[in-house]
Each structure stands twice: as C-alpha cells, then as structure tokens.
Scaffold this active site. Structure first.
Site, short mmCIF file in Angstrom:
data_model
loop_
_atom_site.label_atom_id
_atom_site.label_comp_id
_atom_site.label_asym_id
_atom_site.label_seq_id
_atom_site.Cartn_x
_atom_site.Cartn_y
_atom_site.Cartn_z
N SER A 50 0.80 -1.23 0.00
CA SER A 50 0.00 0.00 0.00
C SER A 50 0.83 1.27 0.00
CB SER A 50 -0.94 0.01 1.22
OG SER A 50 -0.21 -0.13 2.42
N ASP A 54 -3.40 8.32 7.60
CA ASP A 54 -4.33 7.50 8.38
C ASP A 54 -3.53 6.82 9.48
OD1 ASP A 54 -3.00 5.40 7.11
OD2 ASP A 54 -4.64 4.96 5.74
N HIS A 75 -0.49 4.87 7.06
CA HIS A 75 0.20 5.41 5.88
C HIS A 75 0.57 6.88 6.04
CE1 HIS A 75 -2.43 2.05 4.56
NE2 HIS A 75 -1.30 1.67 4.02
#
Length: 353
Positions: free
Chosen positions: A36, A319, A322
């Site tokens: 991610s 978040d 990340h």
C-alpha cells in the site's frame, strides 16, 4: 548580423530542448512493485477490504480518490514526475493497456509471502506481481519493440522500485511467530523470496532497481494505539526490522557484484523515517504522532466521507498506517538526489548510467 543572431537563438533553443528531453527520458519507464505504500489503485479491482478508493483519500492532489493510500501522490508518482514520465497506472486497470512508460503492480495489504494480507481478501503478492510483469515483457512488450535488442535496451534503462515486506514483518508478532522460531529465520525467508524475484527481473533484462528498507513500523498510530502499553515507536518489530534491513543491504550488494551490469540500490528509509518523526520541524512538519484523517478506531483506514485535517502538508501520518503526500515527497526527493539515502547511487545518478 540579424541572421546570425537568429541562428544562435535557434541553436540555443534546440540545445535547451535537447537537454530537457534528455534529462526527462534517460529512463524510458518506471515500474513499481510493493504494497500500500506504492499502490496506485490495483486493489480497486480486487475483492479485498484493503481499499482507498473513497473520500478523503487522494483529496490533496486528485479530483477523485484513485486508490492510493494517502491524501495524494506516493513515492512512485514523484519519481515518475522527476523522470518526465506519466504517473504509472495500476497494472490491473484498463489504463495499463498499451502503456510502455511503466506500470504499478503494488497491492495494499499484500507482501512477500503469499499468505500475507489474505485475511482482508485478495491482493497481489510478490509472486503475483512478478508473474504479471513477466507476462507483460514476454507478451505485449516483446510485440511492441519488435526485436530483442530494442526490448533489452528499454528494460536495462528503465527504473524499478520496490517497497514491500512491511505487512509480512508487521504480521510476524501477531500471526506468524509460531511458524518461524526466530526473527533471523523469518527475515531470511523473506529475503530469499525477494532475492528470487529480483533475479527473475534481471533475467528478463531489468538492470536498475531501487529497494526500500522497512520503515519504523512501531511508530505508526496503528501499532501505538492497538498495543498502547508498548508506547510510541515501540520495539515490537524493531529487532526484526533491523535484522531484515541489514541483511537486505548485504543481499543487494551481493546481487550487484554477481549479476553483470546490474545496479541494486537500497533506500535507507528506517533512519530517515525515525528522524522525521523525532525532529519534525527539521522537515517542515508539526505533527508526527496522529493520523490526519479520522481513522477507524484511530488505528487504520480513514472513515469514509469524513474530511481530513486542514494541515495535511504538516503531518506525517495520513491514516493510522500510511504517510501523507508531504512525507512521500521528502522520501522521493532524498532518493532522487541523495546517494547516502539511496545508496550507492541516487536515482539521479542511476538514470545516467
């Protein structure tokens, strides 16, 4: 005299344009592999809970959420811009068809091991990503370039970026410790699999590869708040990360020395990430502890449709896991220009080879 001046002006413009084109396209393509931290939207096309295709993700740089796990661009995007290339589209999308300036194979929640991330659904693990790239090279790219010589010239000049392994290491103390008796054993299994993948890319013709270290996972709000008694920047995974990063450095040096014409570069992200978190003002940041968006339970993904903070450009975390676009920009700038961060060659130096 007027004709001479006109000729000089035209010649100067031609040299200037040639310099711009040469600087921007010394690398004809950028390919990204990972999780991610680099995903540009592959998970949008997969049956998984690990998605970032909703507001407020992407809200700082895109007119709509793209699937990037940030408020904007990631490292692969900034590197592509430096190279003068389009942002590499997700390999799973229709945008990827016919694209020869690079693709992004990264997939959120996935990792080096096939089992990593499966609790959240389907994702592209390392083997999946390498297989898809191999199919691209042996199929579409072979057809596009016509001759093997042209294809190998293209692949040898292209830049490849890896940022993978965080999900594997993050899962170790929670799910995988019983299967692998020591951190050393687990790290070696990850590195053996990664080394195999890098050798496959080399066999296909890739020569310029940048691999990011695992960052300071214990510093993420997700870890700090899920396991609060360990405190911020806990040591829960730091031993394993240290072992992995040290051996990763040695492995990349060994590959460079044994695979003729190859350049495997390590991006030393752990120490940089820790320094940014501990000395935020040095990097123009103010908050390196809290998520910018309203994260689910304060630990993971952004709650849909709830606006993020207004000072995202001054935050480390977007978040619960990340980073913000601002931090990705710091990382990419360091890797592009600083050969002590991306070692032994910065991307700026790598593309000139």
């Amino acid at each position: 005299m007027g004709k001479l001046n006109s000729f000089c002006l035209i010649l100067t413009c031609m040299c200037f344009l040639q310099a711009i084109v040469g600087q921007g396209h010394e690398a004809p393509a950028l390919y990204a592999f990972g999780d991610s931290l680099l995903d540009s939207g592959n998970n949008n096309y997969l049956p998984t809970w690990a998605k970032a295709n909703y507001y407020p993700y992407g809200s700082s740089s895109f007119p709509f959420p793209t699937g990037r796990f940030s408020n904007g661009k990631n490292v692969a995007d900034f590197v592509a811009e430096f190279l003068g290339l389009p942002l590499p589209p997700p390999a799973m999308s229709r945008e990827s068809e016919g694209t020869v300036t690079g693709l992004n194979y990264a997939s959120g929640s996935c990792g080096i091991l096939p089992a990593t991330g499966l609790l959240l659904g389907k994702c592209l693990n390392l083997d999946d990503q390498i297989y898809k790239f191999q199919c691209l090279v042996e199929g579409e790219l072979t057809h596009h370039f016509g001759s093997k010589r042209n294809l190998l010239n293209y692949l040898s000049k292209s830049i490849v970026i890896f940022n993978i392994g965080s999900n594997d290491i993050g899962s170790y103390p929670l799910f995988l410790q019983s299967r692998y008796s020591t951190p050393q054993q687990f790290a070696q299994i990850l590195l053996d699999a990664l080394s195999k993948a890098l050798k496959i890319l080399y066999g296909l013709g890739v020569r310029k590869v940048v691999v990011f270290e695992i960052g300071p996972l214990g510093c993420t709000p997700g870890v700090a708040r899920t396991i609060p008694h360990l405190g911020p920047c806990s040591e829960i995974t730091n031993q394993l990360i240290s072992i992995y990063n040290t051996q990763l450095d040695a492995m990349l040096k060994d590959l460079t020395s044994t695979l003729h014409g190859s350049n495997f570069v390590i991006a030393r992200y752990f120490s940089l990430g820790l320094d940014i978190i501990n000395n935020p003002s040095k990097y123009g940041l103010t908050d390196t502890r809290n998520p910018c968006c309203t994260a689910l339970f304060g630990t993971s993904s952004c709650i849909p449709m709830v606006p993020g903070c207004k000072d995202a450009a001054e935050r480390f975390f977007w978040d619960g896991v990340h980073q913000t676009e601002a931090v990705y920009k710091i990382e990419s700038d360091q890797c592009i220009h600083n050969s002590s961060f991306c070692s032994p060659l910065s991307i700026e130096e790598l593309v000139r080879l």
